[in-house]
Design a protein around this motif. Sequence first.
Motif, mmCIF file in Angstrom:
data_model
loop_
_atom_site.group_PDB
_atom_site.id
_atom_site.type_symbol
_atom_site.label_atom_id
_atom_site.label_comp_id
_atom_site.label_asym_id
_atom_site.label_seq_id
_atom_site.Cartn_x
_atom_site.Cartn_y
_atom_site.Cartn_z
ATOM 1 N N ALA A 183 0.197 -0.281 -2.570
ATOM 2 C CA ALA A 183 -0.899 0.599 -2.992
ATOM 3 C C ALA A 183 -2.254 -0.008 -2.633
ATOM 4 O O ALA A 183 -3.192 0.707 -2.249
ATOM 5 C CB ALA A 183 -0.817 0.859 -4.496
ATOM 6 N N ALA A 184 -2.373 -1.336 -2.746
ATOM 7 C CA ALA A 184 -3.642 -1.985 -2.398
ATOM 8 C C ALA A 184 -3.910 -1.860 -0.897
ATOM 9 O O ALA A 184 -5.059 -1.658 -0.474
ATOM 10 C CB ALA A 184 -3.615 -3.455 -2.816
ATOM 11 N N GLU A 225 -2.834 0.609 0.970
ATOM 12 C CA GLU A 225 -3.198 2.022 1.174
ATOM 13 C C GLU A 225 -4.638 2.282 0.755
ATOM 14 O O GLU A 225 -5.368 3.035 1.409
ATOM 15 C CB GLU A 225 -2.240 2.931 0.396
ATOM 16 C CG GLU A 225 -0.872 3.018 1.071
ATOM 17 C CD GLU A 225 0.151 3.787 0.238
ATOM 18 O OE1 GLU A 225 0.054 3.748 -0.998
ATOM 19 O OE2 GLU A 225 1.037 4.413 0.852
ATOM 20 N N ASP A 226 -5.073 1.648 -0.343
ATOM 21 C CA ASP A 226 -6.456 1.819 -0.779
ATOM 22 C C ASP A 226 -7.418 1.277 0.280
ATOM 23 O O ASP A 226 -8.432 1.913 0.596
ATOM 24 C CB ASP A 226 -6.674 1.096 -2.116
ATOM 25 C CG ASP A 226 -8.122 1.215 -2.578
ATOM 26 O OD1 ASP A 226 -8.500 2.327 -3.012
ATOM 27 O OD2 ASP A 226 -8.876 0.222 -2.469
ATOM 28 N N SER A 230 0.970 -5.687 -2.862
ATOM 29 C CA SER A 230 0.946 -4.323 -3.352
ATOM 30 C C SER A 230 0.702 -3.360 -2.198
ATOM 31 O O SER A 230 -0.345 -3.407 -1.546
ATOM 32 C CB SER A 230 -0.160 -4.180 -4.400
ATOM 33 O OG SER A 230 -0.568 -2.833 -4.492
ATOM 34 N N GLU A 243 -3.282 -8.036 1.744
ATOM 35 C CA GLU A 243 -3.652 -6.648 1.420
ATOM 36 C C GLU A 243 -5.013 -6.252 1.962
ATOM 37 O O GLU A 243 -5.302 -5.068 2.134
ATOM 38 C CB GLU A 243 -3.663 -6.494 -0.109
ATOM 39 C CG GLU A 243 -2.293 -6.703 -0.740
ATOM 40 C CD GLU A 243 -2.384 -7.003 -2.233
ATOM 41 O OE1 GLU A 243 -3.512 -7.205 -2.737
ATOM 42 O OE2 GLU A 243 -1.323 -7.027 -2.886
#
Lengths: 287, 114
Positions: free
Chosen positions: A188-189, A191-192, A186, A156
Amino acid sequence: MCSDCGCGDPDVVPLEVQERILSDNDRTAAHNRAHFVEAGVLAINLMGSPGAGKTAVLEATARAAAGRLHLGAVSGDLATDNDARRLTAAGVPSASITTGSACHLDARLVHHALHDVAWRELDVFFIENVGNLVCPAVYDLGQAFNVVALSVTEGEDKPIKYPVMFRKADLVLLTKVDLLPYLGVSVAAIEDGLARVMPEPRMIQVSARTGEGIDAWLRWLEERRPPRPAAGARGHDHDHGHGHGHGHGHGHDHGHDHDHDHDHDHRREPGHHHHHHHHAGGHDHDG
Amino acid sequence: MHEYSIVAALVDRVAREAGPRHAHVQRLAVTIGELAGVDVPLLQTAYDTFRAGTVCADAELTIRQVAAEWRCPGCDTALARGAPLRCATCGRPARLTAGDEIILERIEMEVPDV
């Protein structure tokens, strides 16, 4: 001579240069870019780690784009032409750029490779860079867009570990998403992380294996295709190579060897590298 | 290891200036940004390895490093390091205002009296 004391020492002259060290590469890249724009070809610099799935994504792209888009590629590889052979087998006519020990493609290598591919007839021309998340980011090749393939198995934190590469990306293809159910990764991780290194993060999730996301990727490409040149302006059978159409009238040799270092030609053209549109516009002077 | 190819480009560029002047190059000043993708110690090593036998053989390399700086193009607010690259106030994508330099700033050379 030193004018202060008459000691006879030579003067030390400070010369203010204030120029990018890679300005020669930048000029060659501008030259490549002018060719692509003039021919209406969308040039994509595809980067990513070794094994990120660059070649597999292009194979899947070829399957999905069959009959819709003409695709072609050059593949940079340290030692083999495996990727170019895979792409050609998949219906993407490809040439290989074997870089030896070089960890990246540069604009001159791409320019030479253009002699080996009928790139003018293409809708999208992929420049598959050497697998590496560091060095390729530093060299402009003349592409319209940078696309970075990042596989879900890479971790990630790849974006924040390699901010230089991801900052240059116009699009990230998150590859191998069919593996997500088996991994503790993840999205989302990821993307962050991208939001901290890309000012305008764009990511498409794809799987070359299942075909997921490939249509969205094709749409992204189609939306970015440059306008086609007017009928008649295209397909004239001139050699794409060096020296034609630079808008200067001193008639240097158009039939000369392709293997010379043409960078010198560019240096004789003040301002050329900042005005590549005029290059395209001046294309017809030699008929 | 593209630092070697950057050094090759640097030495070529210096040779273009120094060669025609028959100059003896004494010092080079370059600027490298944090987000330029150039490892500074590696660049120094590559330079020290590469300069022998070139116009830069006796030239000291001075490298100035520049930190990355992201700002909002609307309100000019500087973003905190590591923060998402979007202005918390205006919501606009930030712009890199410093930190991507790979610049040859200056060549100091002795030019013989003619």
